[in-house]
Structures are given as structure tokens and as C-alpha cells.
Design a protein around this motif. Structure first.
Motif, PDB file in Angstrom:
ATOM      1  N   LEU A 168      -4.308  -3.582   7.258  1.00 34.49           N
ATOM      2  CA  LEU A 168      -3.328  -3.450   6.185  1.00 34.49           C
ATOM      3  C   LEU A 168      -3.446  -4.667   5.268  1.00 34.49           C
ATOM      4  O   LEU A 168      -4.013  -5.687   5.655  1.00 34.49           O
ATOM      5  CB  LEU A 168      -1.900  -3.402   6.761  1.00 34.49           C
ATOM      6  N   SER A 177       4.187   4.429  11.447  1.00 30.20           N
ATOM      7  CA  SER A 177       5.512   4.953  11.771  1.00 30.20           C
ATOM      8  C   SER A 177       5.866   6.196  10.948  1.00 30.20           C
ATOM      9  O   SER A 177       6.932   6.769  11.121  1.00 30.20           O
ATOM     10  CB  SER A 177       6.580   3.868  11.623  1.00 30.20           C
ATOM     11  N   LEU A 178       4.966   6.613  10.074  1.00 35.54           N
ATOM     12  CA  LEU A 178       5.235   7.827   9.286  1.00 35.54           C
ATOM     13  C   LEU A 178       4.534   9.039   9.910  1.00 35.54           C
ATOM     14  O   LEU A 178       3.634   8.896  10.737  1.00 35.54           O
ATOM     15  CB  LEU A 178       4.760   7.622   7.842  1.00 35.54           C
ATOM     16  N   ASN A 195       0.438   3.954   7.529  1.00 35.76           N
ATOM     17  CA  ASN A 195       1.635   3.424   8.183  1.00 35.76           C
ATOM     18  C   ASN A 195       1.895   4.251   9.439  1.00 35.76           C
ATOM     19  O   ASN A 195       2.256   5.424   9.366  1.00 35.76           O
ATOM     20  CB  ASN A 195       2.810   3.516   7.201  1.00 35.76           C
ATOM     21  N   PHE A 242       0.832  -1.203   0.000  1.00 36.29           N
ATOM     22  CA  PHE A 242       0.000   0.000   0.000  1.00 36.29           C
ATOM     23  C   PHE A 242       0.860   1.244   0.000  1.00 36.29           C
ATOM     24  O   PHE A 242       2.048   1.193   0.334  1.00 36.29           O
ATOM     25  CB  PHE A 242      -0.952   0.008   1.205  1.00 36.29           C
TER      26      PHE A 242
HETATM   27  C1  LIG Z   1       6.218   2.023   7.289  1.00 40.24           C
HETATM   28  O1  LIG Z   1       7.235   2.922   6.902  1.00 40.24           O
HETATM   29  C2  LIG Z   1       8.523   2.519   7.355  1.00 40.24           C
HETATM   30  C3  LIG Z   1       9.472   3.656   7.047  1.00 40.24           C
HETATM   31  O2  LIG Z   1       9.438   3.958   5.679  1.00 40.24           O
HETATM   32  C4  LIG Z   1       8.900   1.222   6.648  1.00 40.24           C
HETATM   33  O3  LIG Z   1      10.154   0.795   7.099  1.00 40.24           O
HETATM   34  C5  LIG Z   1       7.846   0.175   6.997  1.00 40.24           C
HETATM   35  O4  LIG Z   1       8.092  -0.999   6.266  1.00 40.24           O
HETATM   36  C6  LIG Z   1       6.464   0.665   6.637  1.00 40.24           C
HETATM   37  N1  LIG Z   1       5.490  -0.288   7.154  1.00 40.24           N
HETATM   38  C7  LIG Z   1       4.589  -0.840   6.391  1.00 40.24           C
HETATM   39  C8  LIG Z   1       3.644  -1.789   7.043  1.00 40.24           C
HETATM   40  O5  LIG Z   1       4.495  -0.595   5.205  1.00 40.24           O
END
Ligand SMILES: *[C@@H]1O[C@H](CO)[C@@H](O)[C@H](O)[C@H]1NC(C)=O
Ligand SMILES: *[C@@H]1O[C@H](CO)[C@@H](O)[C@H](O)[C@H]1NC(C)=O
Ligand SMILES: *[C@@H]1O[C@H](CO)[C@@H](O)[C@H](O)[C@H]1NC(C)=O
Ligand SMILES: *[C@@H]1O[C@H](CO)[C@@H](O)[C@H](O)[C@H]1NC(C)=O
Ligand SMILES: *[C@@H]1O[C@H](CO)[C@@H](O)[C@H](O)[C@H]1NC(C)=O
Ligand SMILES: *[C@@H]1O[C@H](CO)[C@@H](O)[C@H](O)[C@H]1NC(C)=O
Ligand SMILES: *[C@@H]1O[C@H](CO)[C@@H](O)[C@H](O)[C@H]1NC(C)=O
Ligand SMILES: *[C@@H]1O[C@H](CO)[C@@H](O)[C@H](O)[C@H]1NC(C)=O
Length: 555
Positions: free
Chosen positions: A125, A102-103, A100, A69
């Protein structure tokens, strides 16, 4: 004049800095949504999610769902490019299918808020980030995923709702999964009750009423029979594609009848059939006037971005290959005209109370028990992982690709040694949930590997699984001690509780501005496809991950 506008600018800027709301809080009262000023709120929305990549070779992906995604709400360049177009459409809500945690979403979420646009955030997700329709479970990894997303978004004033799933169930024979979806709604609702007023939603594929209607009623019912909303959704979404081309309002008669007495808010979480081109969007006038406004609170037009599905090509704009330019299509202009003309009634006025009726009874087209699975418990699963004498030790980058196979193998071995995999199984029809069924798939696999190891007298060769398992040197010293440590871990687990943020959460990126209170949020699940007779829906979320597939056979 100049002074006044500077002052106005200053006030706006400082209001933004102080976190003053740009949008009014929206709450559900009974079956309708209301703004803080008491006026009715209708979702005048558009889906806002670029399509992820679909891997047709993925054997788990029977539905053609994307397995990746793009988090459009984390891209401030894209958002500022698109915002003027969303404003031209006069939408007050966008729906995002996958984000996401973490962003950083500050720029986009704040810009949308300043423009008066709310968001509906799906918590699931693609691939393993959703309740699996074929082998459903409500587990720590999903709850934690959901909580991390809620924690990331709870600082924004314009989250209207979090969806705990999208089209998880697509057929009557899979309706046992409703028990897991309802448990997800229960736990997310409990988590949200701490810091947030966001609504808890689900987006359903449109389908045969013999299961869709009991399913909708089940998600908003009270299994305890005491008019208690703790396990009830606030917002039921129906991905509805009945209107095609220039249909007549009567196409909705059946769904209107089915939802006429619904107890919580309902809306079209997707609409806009492409199979009778051109798309005229004339359903907007019908959806946003009586009698439909007595039943529905608006809808989400699908979709702003291009999205290809088995039902055809969706999308109202194209984005240039360098990402800088938006080209609108006729679809966009027609929807804009229709949305520009809506004037839904500002009635009835807020009543305050909601009734939560008894749940539908199980029958051959609706299989879910009113005994719900427990709240996933991270501490319990962590405790187990310390107690196991033999554990799964993945050597591949993406262990989720082999866990299902290994569970099937290990359950076969354990069965051969006189044991059973009942502890990791969950059955939403019988309402029987194994003691370890709320753990993530990796912990379940370790449980089975350990049980096989114990069942073979701790023979070192039993803890191998072609190099996928390792003896845990820190574990209790003998089988009896391991068994008693496992029992102690499980005895400490309450069946339902208000979850807290996972200890290891990476947390939302760069939370700035808001209180930083840090109360977590979280655990979550689900989501999955979409499509239906004329339709296509779920283009973005899916989850066909058949971990535990073999269990069904072995159980
Ligand atoms: C969310 O973003 C982080 C940083 O770009 C990346 O490492 C991670 O794989 C992403 N997580 C998903 C579930 O896409
Ligand atoms: C439902 O039936 C379909 C078609 O027979 C089958 O592919 C699917 O696995 C079944 N799902 C469940 C959960 O039983
Ligand atoms: C099962 O019950 C629902 C109502 O909850 C009903 O609509 C449906 O027709 C029933 N199915 C059968 C096979 O009777
Ligand atoms: C953000 O969107 C722009 C415009 O589409 C694109 O060029 C850029 O690559 C995106 N950035 C990220 C990090 O995806
Ligand atoms: C986007 O571009 C494709 C390919 O040129 C075209 O078929 C489609 O109609 C365009 N969509 C819009 C909304 O303009
Ligand atoms: C999905 O699988 C990936 C790769 O194994 C893993 O990093 C991630 O935590 C999993 N997500 C969930 C919700 O289980
Ligand atoms: C779940 O329990 C029901 C009985 O309540 C049974 O018919 C069904 O086969 C069980 N499902 C699985 C996957 O074991
Ligand atoms: C682990 O299990 C997978 C799936 O059965 C297998 O392909 C692999 O060879 C095993 N061993 C290792 C070290 O990954």
C-alpha cells in the motif's frame, strides 16, 4: 430453445453458486505459464487502478507517489461500468496496485472471473504499506498486511499472482533492499502453499542492467545451492517503457538478451510509453510473437484509468464526474485493435521442472547478501511489548508520522548512555539483522525507549520523550527481570517458519460462498514507486517512509 437457454442459465448460475471455476487454474512450469488444459498462458493485461492523491508537500514523498489509494475492486458499480470495456480490449488480466482487505470484493472479482479475467494483486500500500527503499526492513506489520490481503482474496479463483512489491528499488545503491524483498517472497510463498496456487511476483522498475539483471536473478535464485525454490519468485515483472511510438523490435534486444536464460516466468508488469505520442501500441505485436514469447509471458498495458506522472499523462478512458459514463480515447481503440490481433505460439509444452541457480555474488552495483532476514514474528513482538518497562504510547492519530523522528531521538539518547540501536537495525548487505529488526516500527521504538530507561537505572524521567513514553506497570519488577524477559521473548523466535494469519486480523469482508475455511493468509510488505528513464511507473504504490532514517547515521 427457450428451455435450453433457461437450463443453461440455471447451470451457469448454479455453477457460480457452487464456486465452480469460471477460469482455469494457471500455474508456472519452468519459465512459462500454463492453463490447466496444458496450453500456454500469456498475460494480456491492463492496469486497473484509479490514481490516488499525491501530496506534494509530504517531505517523505520524493518520488511523487500517491499517499492514498482507491480500491477499484471493492466498487461493484465501477466494476460493472468498466467490465464491458475490459472485454472490448480482450484483456485476460488486470493488475491492481493496492486493495483494502477489510472491504468486500465479491461482486467485482466474481464478475471478472465470469468474464475470464484474472487479477494480479499488489500486496503493498502507499506510504507505510511497503518495504521502505531508503531504510528497508521486513516486518510484522507488513507481513500481516500482506496476509490479510491474501486471506481476503484467496477465495477467488482468478487471482493469478500476488506482487510483494512494486519498484521498491530504483537505484543500484539501494539494492540491499533485495534481501527484504526476497524474504517477503519466501514468507508469502510459504503462506500460500497452504491454501492457494497463486503465483508470487514482484514488479521492477526498468533500469541499468548492472543491477537490474543480478536483482532479477537474485529474486529467483536459491541461496542454499540445492536447487530449492522456497525463496524464489514465480513471476518477475519488468515495468518496461522502451517502446515509444512506432519503435522497432530491436529496442528490446538488450532486455531479451538479459532475460534469455531466466529460470522463472517473466512479463512486462507495465508497458506503454506516452512520450512519443500518439501511442500506437505496436509493441503488442512484437511482445506476443516470437522471439519475445520465448522469453516473456505477455504484459500489462498502463493504464485503463487516467494517471498523471512526471513522464506525462497516461490513461485510455475518462470517467464522467458523476462516475456513470466511460469515454474511451484513441489509445483505447488502438490497444483494442492490437490486442485483437495477437496470436502467440502455444509452445513450448509444459516441462514441469524448474532450475533454481545459485545467487549472484555481491559487488559494487549489487549489494544484497544471500543471508536473508528472518520471518517476522508477531508473537515475539507482542511478547516484547509486554516485557518492556518503558514503552511508546502514541498520543497522535497517525503515529507513523512521528515514529521515525522519535527513533532517531531515542537512539541518540541511548547512544549517549552507552547503548546501541543495533538490535533494531537490519543490514541487507552484511546480512546482519538485529534481534528486534522484524518488529513493527512502534515496537522498535519501545525497545529503544526501554533500553534507554534501563540504561539510566530506571529513572522515571528517562521514560518520557516529551510525553511519548510511559512506564509499563505490568512489566517485570526490575532491570534484570526485564532483560531476562526480553531475552526469553527473542529466544523463542525461529528464524524462518510458515507464517499464519495475524490473531487480530479483521479478516476479509463478507466472505461469502466459498469454503470459509478461514486459514489465514498473510504478512506482507512492500512496493513502491516507479519510474525510469522514459518512464513513469509506479504511479500507485510507494513507500517513502523514513522510519529508522537516523539509524543509518547512528549505527
Ligand atoms: C479500508 O476501508 C476501511 C473501511 O472503509 C477504512 O476504515 C480503512 O481506513 C481502509 N484502509 C485503508 C488502508 O485504506
Ligand atoms: C542512493 O543515492 C541517492 C542519491 O545520492 C540518495 O538520495 C539515496 O538516499 C541513496 N539510497 C541509499 C539506500 O543509499
Ligand atoms: C556486478 O555483477 C553483475 C552480475 O551479477 C554484473 O552484471 C555487474 O556488471 C557487476 N558490477 C560491476 C560493477 O562489476
Ligand atoms: C463507486 O464508483 C462509483 C462510480 O465511479 C462512484 O460514484 C462511487 O462513489 C464509488 N463508491 C465508492 C464507495 O467509492
Ligand atoms: C480525458 O480528458 C482529458 C481532459 O479533457 C483529455 O486531455 C484526455 O485526452 C482524455 N483522455 C482520453 C483517454 O480520452
Ligand atoms: C500505517 O500507518 C497507519 C497509521 O498510523 C496504521 O494504522 C497502519 O497500521 C500502518 N500500516 C502498516 C502496514 O504498518
Ligand atoms: C551494512 O553493512 C555494510 C558492510 O557489509 C556496510 O558497508 C554498510 O555501511 C552497512 N549499512 C548500514 C546502513 O549500516
Ligand atoms: C511526541 O514526539 C513528537 C515528535 O518528536 C513531538 O512533536 C510531540 O510533542 C511529543 N509529545 C507528544 C505528547 O506527542
Amino acid at each position: 430453445m427457450r428451455r435450453a437457454s433457461r437450463l443453461a442459465y440455471f447451470l451457469v448460475a448454479s455453477a457460480a453458486l457452487a464456486g465452480v471455476s469460471a477460469v482455469q487454474k494457471v500455474t508456472r512450469q519452468g519459465r512459462y505459464l500454463y492453463k490447466a488444459d496444458g496450453s500456454r498462458f500469456y498475460i494480456k493485461g491492463v492496469a486497473y487502478q484509479p490514481q490516488g492523491t499525491v501530496n506534494p508537500d509530504d517531505p517523505n514523498n520524493a518520488f511523487g507517489e500517491p499517499d492514498s489509494f482507491i480500491d477499484a475492486l471493492a466498487n461493484s458499480t465501477g466494476c460493472s461500468r468498466d467490465l464491458p470495456f475490459l472485454q472490448q480490449l480482450e484483456v485476460n488480466t488486470i493488475r491492481a496496485y493496492s486493495v483494502n482487505s477489510s472491504l468486500n470484493h465479491d461482486d467485482c472479482m466474481n464478475a471478472l472471473s465470469q468474464a475470464g479475467i484474472y487479477t494480479i494483486i499488489d500486496l503493498s500500500l502507499p506510504v507505510n504499506g511497503s518495504i521502505d527503499r531508503d531504510s528497508p526492513a521486513w516486518t510484522t506489520n507488513l507481513l500481516d498486511l500482506y496476509i490479510n490481503t491474501i486471506d481476503t482474496f484467496s477465495k477467488y479463483d482468478n487471482v493469478l499472482a500476488y506482487n510483494v512489491g512494486n519498484e521498491v528499488i530504483t537505484t543500484a545503491n539501494a539494492t540491499a533492499a533485495a534481501a527484504f524483498i526476497k524474504a517477503a517472497a519466501r514468507d508469502v510463498k510459504a503462506y500460500l502453499s497452504v491454501p492457494s496456487s497463486a503465483l508470487v511476483g514482484y514488479a521492477a522498475i526498468d533500469a541499468d542492467d548492472s543491477w537490474l539483471v543480478p536483482f532479477a536473478n537474485y529474486l529467483s535464485c536459491d541461496p542454499s545451492g540445492s536447487n530449492d525454490g522456497d525463496t524464489a519468485l514465480d513471476l518477475f515483472g519488468l515495468n518496461n517503457y522502451e517502446w515509444c511510438g512506432d519503435s522497432q523490435p530491436s529496442v528490446y534486444n538488450n532486455k531479451n538478451g538479459a532475460f534469455a536464460g531466466y529460470n522463472v516466468a517473466a512479463y512486462f508488469s507495465e508497458y506503454g510509453n506516452v512520450q512519443c505520442p500518439p501511442r500506437l501500441w505496436t509493441e503488442v505485436g512484437t511482445l506476443f510473437s516470437e522471439p519475445m514469447t520465448d522469453i516473456w509471458s505477455g504484459g500489462i498495458a498502463f493504464s485503463y484509468f487516467p494517471a498523471q506522472s512526471a513522464a506525462g499523462q497516461f490513461g485510455m478512458v475518462n470517467i464522467s464526474s458523476d462516475g456513470t459514463t466511460v469515454t474511451t480515447g484513441d489509445d483505447f481503440n488502438r490497444l483494442k485493435t492490437q490486442y485483437g490481433q495477437t496470436s502467440p505460439p502455444n509452445s513450448p509444452s509444459a516441462s514441469g521442472s524448474t532450475t533454481f541457480p545459485a545467487c549472484p555474488t555481491q559487488n559494487s552495483t549489487f549489494l544484497a547478501s544471500t543471508t536473508l532476514p528472518p520471518t517476522p514474528n508477531d508473537a515475539g513482538c507482542n511478547c516484547l511489548n509486554s516485557a518492556f518497562a518503558c514503552r511508546f504510547t502514541p498520543t497522535v492519530a497517525d503515529p507513523s508520522s512521528i515514529i521515525g523522528v522519535l527513533i532517531n531521538q531515542a537512539c541518540g539518547d541511548l547512544g549517549g548512555a552507552g547503548g546501541s540501536c543495533d538490535a533494531i537495525a537490519a543490514n541487507g548487505t552484511s546480512g546482519v539483522y538485529g534481534a528486534v529488526s522484524f518488529c513493527d516500527a512502534s515496537t522498535k521504538l519501545s525497545y529503544v525507549m526501554d533500553a534507554f530507561y534501563e540504561a539510566t537505572n530506571s529513572n522515571a524521567q528517562s521514560c518520557d520523550f516529551a510525553g511519548n513514553a510511559t512506564v509499563n506497570s505490568q512489566a517485570p519488577s526490575n532491570s534484570a527481570a526485564v532483560a531476562s524477559a526480553i531475552s526469553a521473548c527473542l529466544a523463542a523466535v525461529p528464524s524462518t517458519f510458515t507464517p499464519s494469519a495475524p490473531a487480530s486480523t479483521s479478516g476479509g469482508a463478507a466472505a461469502t460462498g466459498s469454503s470459509g475455511s478461514g486459514s489465514g493468509s498473510g504478512n506482507a510488505d512492500s512496493g513502491a514507486l516507479a519510474f525510469d528513464a522514459p518512464a513513469v511507473v509506479g504511479v500507485l504504490v510507494s513507500a517513502v517512509f523514513s522510519v529508522l532514517g537516523g539509524l543509518l547515521v547512528l549505527a
